[in-house]
Scaffold this motif. Structure first.
Motif, short mmCIF file in Angstrom:
data_model
loop_
_atom_site.label_atom_id
_atom_site.label_comp_id
_atom_site.label_asym_id
_atom_site.label_seq_id
_atom_site.Cartn_x
_atom_site.Cartn_y
_atom_site.Cartn_z
N ASP A 49 8.53 9.32 4.71
CA ASP A 49 8.01 10.23 5.73
C ASP A 49 8.93 11.44 5.88
O ASP A 49 9.98 11.38 6.54
CB ASP A 49 7.90 9.48 7.06
N GLY A 50 8.52 12.55 5.30
CA GLY A 50 9.32 13.76 5.38
C GLY A 50 9.27 14.42 6.74
O GLY A 50 10.04 15.35 6.99
N ILE A 51 8.39 13.99 7.64
CA ILE A 51 8.38 14.53 9.00
C ILE A 51 9.40 13.79 9.85
O ILE A 51 10.23 14.40 10.53
CB ILE A 51 6.97 14.44 9.60
N LEU A 52 9.38 12.46 9.81
CA LEU A 52 10.36 11.68 10.55
C LEU A 52 11.78 12.05 10.16
O LEU A 52 12.67 12.19 11.00
CB LEU A 52 10.12 10.19 10.31
N LEU A 70 4.14 5.25 4.28
CA LEU A 70 3.54 6.57 4.51
C LEU A 70 4.24 7.62 3.66
O LEU A 70 5.45 7.81 3.76
CB LEU A 70 3.64 6.94 5.99
N LEU A 71 3.44 8.30 2.84
CA LEU A 71 3.91 9.43 2.04
C LEU A 71 3.40 10.70 2.71
O LEU A 71 2.22 11.03 2.62
CB LEU A 71 3.38 9.32 0.61
N HIS A 82 -4.74 8.63 4.58
CA HIS A 82 -4.51 8.85 6.01
C HIS A 82 -5.11 10.20 6.38
O HIS A 82 -4.61 11.24 5.96
CB HIS A 82 -3.01 8.81 6.28
N THR A 83 -6.18 10.18 7.16
CA THR A 83 -6.97 11.39 7.41
C THR A 83 -6.95 11.79 8.88
O THR A 83 -6.57 11.01 9.76
CB THR A 83 -8.42 11.19 6.95
N ILE A 84 -7.40 13.02 9.11
CA ILE A 84 -7.54 13.55 10.46
C ILE A 84 -8.79 14.42 10.47
O ILE A 84 -9.15 15.02 9.45
CB ILE A 84 -6.29 14.34 10.89
N GLY A 128 0.78 -1.23 0.00
CA GLY A 128 0.00 0.00 0.00
C GLY A 128 0.81 1.27 0.00
O GLY A 128 1.90 1.35 0.57
N LEU A 129 0.24 2.29 -0.63
CA LEU A 129 0.75 3.65 -0.57
C LEU A 129 -0.19 4.45 0.33
O LEU A 129 -1.40 4.52 0.08
CB LEU A 129 0.79 4.28 -1.96
#
Length: 655
Positions: A374-377, A407-408, A158-160, A128-129
């Motif tokens: 993951d550009g945050i990690l 996770l993108l 991936h939602t919030i 999965g993407l």
């Protein structure tokens, strides 16, 4: 028989399934783009043909030649689509990312079809993407097309909810706006939809706290309106059921739903008399089972994902999952310098043991939520992780996991995606592939004339990052436990922020970062040579070079920040400590200058927020030697900057 493609050939596609029809048209378009004839698509062909057939379901496929041409057989319609992409790959096509520069289109005066028999089956059933930010949801058309071509079979949005900050997820209402455009693209490719994220807080709104405090967790002293709700309270469960029903009704198309607790390291669960004996994993699973009961009524074929993450990473002990509850395992607190199955790694060894225990605890299914994009990690960079991805996927396959998602997310759109997406997709299908060869395929697609030089640049960057990512348990322990703290006095930290561990660890981290910096000059020289020699692919290569330099600047900042922590631990003279601080602030300024050139205006506030966290780390170090007036000045400056950034982001999200 002559297998040279001519205008007398046809594409024989008898199936009316939407994905089978799409596969036929994809093949026709691709042949035309190669310079071949516009082949007719027919339910039955009388002459030479490429026959497309499929069974009821599955991703595997067979390709073989016969006396009338070529036959492609998919286990299911999606398997047939993968058979088409497999044929195109055999003819020279490559898709290493979602952009035009990530595609290799072979040009042929004549197209000779391959005649060898090929049978392929994916190692992992679910690949999965995870689209995890509005920035990437805005680009989702290209990512969905790439995912299918790369033989991924799941799109996970991936939602919030509206009450949380969407820094690492897509706003729920933005998905609802985009769904009418994206859902047809997903369905015609036969992809599965998974959806959700840290939504549990939406079920019990904070506004209820005044009237119904018992809905909320007990922290050992009082009821508090932070963290997760009290899971054993029947009133809590009733509200969760009602909310879950509305969520499933609003998005009825998913095969797996993810309705997770709060995203915090720990300290977010209930300690009331009914909950006190229950571990966080058991408390979380109680609510997951409540939600799963509603899902079973509305959609008996769908599943609910329980999240094993941070303090719910240990398997539940007292509660058993419902029949439609599976586990998604998010091993974020690990070392990406090594594969997850490396038993000698002090971080990964214990994580691996937990993963196998979780697999046993959830017989319905288990998948992994990974962070290679993951550009945050990775602090707005994408380290080349081919070797780690390969080792991880082999371990996940060996442990009997059903699938792996990547996770993108990030604070800005990528100028070039780097080798990780191509490596992940290829290895999830066939884990024994050579990650170095996959990196070479990426380089050859992006810049064929100077592929060896670009490959060298990424190989040296991978070496540099391997040193930087070799974190230790001591560094992980420096993260906060999830309790709210003053972000200026106690700046938030992540896996690359263990700069002030006890002195022996500080010295080791500085030595590792210096080894990382020692690897960079060879890559810089290769990139410079490639840019000098490139002609047609200069634009694509410039994007890769910019992303490469972002990684290099970040590594230099991490080393400079570590230098400050080390000279402080050595109790060096104040002049030396101030010199190290000045060098670290200059390295931070270099990061901001890069952003001014390369980050587009819509993403600048979010990017600046992540960079502001690094500033807080430097302030934290400087506060140990600063005079009182300087303390006050730094606090005022950071408070003002954070308020302005958050206000800008909130206004943008609300609009």
């Amino acid at each position: 028989m002559n297998y040279l493609l001519t205008a007398h050939w046809a594409i024989e596609a008898p199936s009316e399934h939407v994905t089978a029809r799409f596969a036929a048209h994809e093949l026709r378009r691709a042949i035309q783009r190669m310079g071949g004839p516009a082949l007719p698509i027919a339910g039955h062909a009388t002459g030479q043909r490429i026959a497309l057939r499929h069974g009821p379901a599955g991703d595997g496929f067979v390709r073989m030649a016969d006396e009338r041409g070529l036959v492609l057989i998919g286990e299911g319609p999606r398997g047939l689509l993968y058979a088409v992409y497999g044929l195109l790959e055999a003819l020279g096509w490559r898709w290493v990312g979602p952009g035009p520069g990530d595609e290799c289109v072979p040009r042929c005066a004549q197209i000779s079809l391959p005649t060898e028999t090929v049978a392929e089956q994916p190692a992992l059933a679910r690949r999965g993407l995870v689209i995890g930010h509005d920035l990437f949801l805005a680009q989702a058309e290209a990512w969905i097309a790439w995912a299918a071509r790369a033989r991924l079979n799941t799109i996970f949005i991936h939602t919030i909810g509206a009450g949380a900050m969407p820094l690492g997820a897509c706003r729920w209402h933005y998905w609802l706006q985009r769904r009418a455009r994206l859902w047809p693209l997903i369905t015609e490719r036969g992809l599965r939809l998974e959806i959700g994220g840290h939504h549990l807080r939406d079920a019990i709104p904070r506004r209820l706290f005044r009237r119904q405090p018992d809905l909320f967790r007990y922290d050992g002293r009082r009821r508090v309106a932070d963290g997760n709700p009290c899971p054993t309270n029947p009133a809590t469960q009733a509200l969760v059921r009602e909310w879950a029903r509305s969520f499933f009704t609003a998005e009825p198309n998913a095969s797996v739903y993810h309705l997770w607790p709060e995203d915090r390291l720990g300290g977010g669960w209930c300690a009331c008399p009914q909950c006190r004996a229950l571990a966080p994993s058991d408390q979380s699973l109680i609510l997951a089972n409540v939600i799963a009961e509603v899902l079973a009524e509305l959609n008996p074929t769908a599943r609910l994902a329980y999240l094993a993450y941070h303090d719910t990473f240990a398997p539940p002990q007292r509660v058993r999952p419902a029949a439609n509850v599976e586990v998604v395992i998010a091993p974020r607190q690990r070392s990406y310098a090594n594969g997850i199955g490396d038993a000698t790694n002090p971080l990964n060894g214990p994580v691996a043991a937990q993963i196998t225990a979780l697999r046993a605890a959830f017989p319905t299914g288990a998948s992994v939520f990974e962070y290679y994009l993951d550009g945050i990690l990775f602090k707005s960079a994408l380290p080349p992780l081919g070797e780690t991805i390969a080792a991880d996927v082999r371990a996940y396959h060996e442990w009997g996991l059903d699938g792996v998602h990547v996770l993108l997310t990030g604070d800005r759109p990528w100028l070039a995606v780097g080798p990780n997406p191509h490596s992940f997709a290829a290895l999830a299908w066939h884990p024994q592939r050579d990650p170095a060869a996959l990196r070479g395929e990426y380089a050859a697609t992006r810049a064929p004339a100077v592929a060896a030089l670009l490959d060298t640049a990424y190989a040296t960057l991978a070496t540099a990052w391997r040193h930087a990512l070799a974190i230790t348990p001591a560094e992980v322990r420096r993260q906060h436990d999830g309790q709210w703290r003053d972000p200026i006095a106690h700046p938030p930290r992540d896996l690359l922020d263990g700069y002030d561990t006890p002195p022996p660890h500080r010295e080791q981290r500085l030595a590792a970062l210096h080894e990382a910096l020692d690897a960079l000059p060879a890559g810089e020289a290769a990139l410079a040579a490639a840019l000098h020699a490139a002609v047609a692919e200069r634009a694509a290569l410039a994007a890769d070079a910019a992303e490469w330099s972002a990684s290099a600047l970040l590594l230099r900042f991490l080393a400079a920040r570590q230098e400050v922590a080390v000279v402080q631990a050595r109790r060096a003279p104040l002049a030396r400590q101030r010199q190290a601080l000045a060098a670290a602030r200059a390295a931070h300024a270099d990061l901001l200058n890069w952003a001014a050139r390369h980050v587009p205006p819509p993403a600048r506030a979010g990017h600046r927020l992540l960079r502001a966290l690094l500033t807080l780390h430097l302030d934290h170090l400087e506060s140990r030697i600063a005079l009182p007036w300087r303390h006050a000045q730094m606090r005022w400056q950071r408070l003002r900057e954070l308020v302005l950034l958050l206000a800008t982001l909130w206004w943008k999200w609300r609009r």
